[in-house]
Design a protein around this motif. Structure first.
Motif, PDB file in Angstrom:
ATOM      1  N   VAL A 186       0.842  -1.191   0.000  1.00  0.00           N
ATOM      2  CA  VAL A 186       0.000   0.000   0.000  1.00  0.00           C
ATOM      3  C   VAL A 186       0.879   1.244   0.000  1.00  0.00           C
ATOM      4  N   GLU A 187       0.521   2.187  -0.860  1.00  0.00           N
ATOM      5  CA  GLU A 187       1.207   3.465  -0.921  1.00  0.00           C
ATOM      6  C   GLU A 187       0.167   4.579  -0.877  1.00  0.00           C
ATOM      7  N   ILE A 188       0.603   5.732  -0.414  1.00  0.00           N
ATOM      8  CA  ILE A 188      -0.269   6.900  -0.346  1.00  0.00           C
ATOM      9  C   ILE A 188       0.219   7.924  -1.372  1.00  0.00           C
ATOM     10  N   ALA A 189      -0.732   8.503  -2.087  1.00  0.00           N
ATOM     11  CA  ALA A 189      -0.418   9.569  -3.044  1.00  0.00           C
ATOM     12  C   ALA A 189      -1.112  10.846  -2.588  1.00  0.00           C
ATOM     13  N   THR A 190      -0.520  11.974  -2.918  1.00  0.00           N
ATOM     14  CA  THR A 190      -1.177  13.243  -2.608  1.00  0.00           C
ATOM     15  C   THR A 190      -2.136  13.659  -3.712  1.00  0.00           C
ATOM     16  N   CYS A 191      -1.989  13.058  -4.895  1.00  0.00           N
ATOM     17  CA  CYS A 191      -2.943  13.301  -5.975  1.00  0.00           C
ATOM     18  C   CYS A 191      -2.715  12.275  -7.088  1.00  0.00           C
ATOM     19  N   LEU A 192      -3.811  11.734  -7.610  1.00  0.00           N
ATOM     20  CA  LEU A 192      -3.756  10.828  -8.756  1.00  0.00           C
ATOM     21  C   LEU A 192      -4.324  11.495 -10.009  1.00  0.00           C
ATOM     22  N   ASN A 193      -4.580  12.803  -9.924  1.00  0.00           N
ATOM     23  CA  ASN A 193      -5.078  13.595 -11.056  1.00  0.00           C
ATOM     24  C   ASN A 193      -6.433  13.132 -11.586  1.00  0.00           C
ATOM     25  N   MET A 194      -7.291  12.705 -10.685  1.00  0.00           N
ATOM     26  CA  MET A 194      -8.668  12.339 -11.040  1.00  0.00           C
ATOM     27  C   MET A 194      -9.613  12.953 -10.011  1.00  0.00           C
ATOM     28  N   CYS A 195      -9.313  14.158  -9.577  1.00  0.00           N
ATOM     29  CA  CYS A 195      -9.954  14.775  -8.416  1.00  0.00           C
ATOM     30  C   CYS A 195     -11.486  14.760  -8.468  1.00  0.00           C
ATOM     31  N   GLY A 196     -12.066  15.022  -9.598  1.00  0.00           N
ATOM     32  CA  GLY A 196     -13.522  15.087  -9.701  1.00  0.00           C
ATOM     33  C   GLY A 196     -14.217  13.759  -9.504  1.00  0.00           C
ATOM     34  N   ALA A 197     -13.469  12.661  -9.534  1.00  0.00           N
ATOM     35  CA  ALA A 197     -14.058  11.328  -9.417  1.00  0.00           C
ATOM     36  C   ALA A 197     -13.719  10.666  -8.085  1.00  0.00           C
ATOM     37  N   GLY A 198     -13.196  11.423  -7.131  1.00  0.00           N
ATOM     38  CA  GLY A 198     -12.697  10.848  -5.880  1.00  0.00           C
ATOM     39  C   GLY A 198     -13.778  10.399  -4.931  1.00  0.00           C
ATOM     40  N   PRO A 199     -13.347   9.639  -3.951  1.00  0.00           N
ATOM     41  CA  PRO A 199     -12.014   9.133  -3.653  1.00  0.00           C
ATOM     42  C   PRO A 199     -11.541   8.135  -4.713  1.00  0.00           C
ATOM     43  N   ASN A 200     -10.234   8.177  -4.976  1.00  0.00           N
ATOM     44  CA  ASN A 200      -9.637   7.363  -6.026  1.00  0.00           C
ATOM     45  C   ASN A 200      -8.538   6.463  -5.480  1.00  0.00           C
ATOM     46  N   LEU A 201      -8.283   5.397  -6.226  1.00  0.00           N
ATOM     47  CA  LEU A 201      -7.103   4.578  -5.975  1.00  0.00           C
ATOM     48  C   LEU A 201      -6.688   3.935  -7.280  1.00  0.00           C
ATOM     49  N   ALA A 202      -5.457   3.477  -7.304  1.00  0.00           N
ATOM     50  CA  ALA A 202      -4.916   2.821  -8.496  1.00  0.00           C
ATOM     51  C   ALA A 202      -4.237   1.530  -8.078  1.00  0.00           C
ATOM     52  N   ILE A 203      -4.257   0.557  -8.978  1.00  0.00           N
ATOM     53  CA  ILE A 203      -3.625  -0.731  -8.731  1.00  0.00           C
ATOM     54  C   ILE A 203      -2.598  -0.964  -9.832  1.00  0.00           C
ATOM     55  N   TYR A 204      -1.374  -1.160  -9.413  1.00  0.00           N
ATOM     56  CA  TYR A 204      -0.271  -1.418 -10.345  1.00  0.00           C
ATOM     57  C   TYR A 204       0.304  -2.788 -10.060  1.00  0.00           C
ATOM     58  N   PRO A 205       0.844  -3.499 -11.003  1.00  0.00           N
ATOM     59  CA  PRO A 205       1.200  -3.092 -12.352  1.00  0.00           C
ATOM     60  C   PRO A 205       0.053  -3.198 -13.349  1.00  0.00           C
ATOM     61  N   ASP A 206      -1.149  -3.512 -12.884  1.00  0.00           N
ATOM     62  CA  ASP A 206      -2.284  -3.702 -13.784  1.00  0.00           C
ATOM     63  C   ASP A 206      -2.828  -2.402 -14.373  1.00  0.00           C
ATOM     64  N   ASN A 207      -2.380  -1.254 -13.823  1.00  0.00           N
ATOM     65  CA  ASN A 207      -2.822   0.056 -14.280  1.00  0.00           C
ATOM     66  C   ASN A 207      -4.341   0.194 -14.241  1.00  0.00           C
ATOM     67  N   ILE A 208      -4.930  -0.234 -13.124  1.00  0.00           N
ATOM     68  CA  ILE A 208      -6.373  -0.142 -12.912  1.00  0.00           C
ATOM     69  C   ILE A 208      -6.645   1.097 -12.068  1.00  0.00           C
ATOM     70  N   LYS A 209      -7.578   1.911 -12.515  1.00  0.00           N
ATOM     71  CA  LYS A 209      -7.986   3.100 -11.773  1.00  0.00           C
ATOM     72  C   LYS A 209      -9.389   2.866 -11.230  1.00  0.00           C
ATOM     73  N   CYS A 210      -9.594   3.181  -9.974  1.00  0.00           N
ATOM     74  CA  CYS A 210     -10.901   3.025  -9.343  1.00  0.00           C
ATOM     75  C   CYS A 210     -11.340   4.370  -8.795  1.00  0.00           C
ATOM     76  N   ASN A 211     -12.566   4.756  -9.125  1.00  0.00           N
ATOM     77  CA  ASN A 211     -13.098   6.059  -8.741  1.00  0.00           C
ATOM     78  C   ASN A 211     -14.336   5.893  -7.866  1.00  0.00           C
ATOM     79  N   HIS A 212     -14.674   6.968  -7.163  1.00  0.00           N
ATOM     80  CA  HIS A 212     -15.839   6.994  -6.277  1.00  0.00           C
ATOM     81  C   HIS A 212     -15.782   5.818  -5.301  1.00  0.00           C
ATOM     82  N   VAL A 213     -14.611   5.602  -4.723  1.00  0.00           N
ATOM     83  CA  VAL A 213     -14.375   4.434  -3.870  1.00  0.00           C
ATOM     84  C   VAL A 213     -15.061   4.621  -2.516  1.00  0.00           C
TER      85      VAL A 213
END
Length: 83
Positions: free
Chosen positions: A41-68
């Motif tokens: 688990v890592e914490i980011a200060t911004c994933l550049n998807m602010c309007g769809a937050g809360p957000n998270l990303a899963i790597y290496p699959d490059n999956i973005k999840c919005n409105h979590v």
């Protein structure tokens, strides 16, 4: 190993939403990682998807999840983080 990046930026963490998501997620991740670390688990200060937050990303699959929220976290763990 997968990396789960949780955004704690100003918009994603309004009303401590990202913090609450992390607290909900932590026991599930502890169970997944019980024998050896499979999800980091890592914490980011911004994933550049602010309007769809809360957000998270899963790597290496490059999956973005919005409105979590807790329901979405259950789906994410089931669909992407467990074998």
């Amino acid at each position: 190993m997968k990396r789960l990046v949780i955004c704690r930026g100003i918009y994603c963490n309004q009303d401590k939403r990202a913090d609450k998501n992390f607290q909900y997620l932590k026991p599930m991740l502890d169970a997944i990682n019980a024998e050896d670390v499979k999800v980091k688990v890592e914490i980011a200060t911004c994933l550049n998807m602010c309007g769809a937050g809360p957000n998270l990303a899963i790597y290496p699959d490059n999956i973005k999840c919005n409105h979590v929220d807790s329901d979405k976290l259950d789906e994410i763990v089931r669909d992407y983080l467990t074998e």
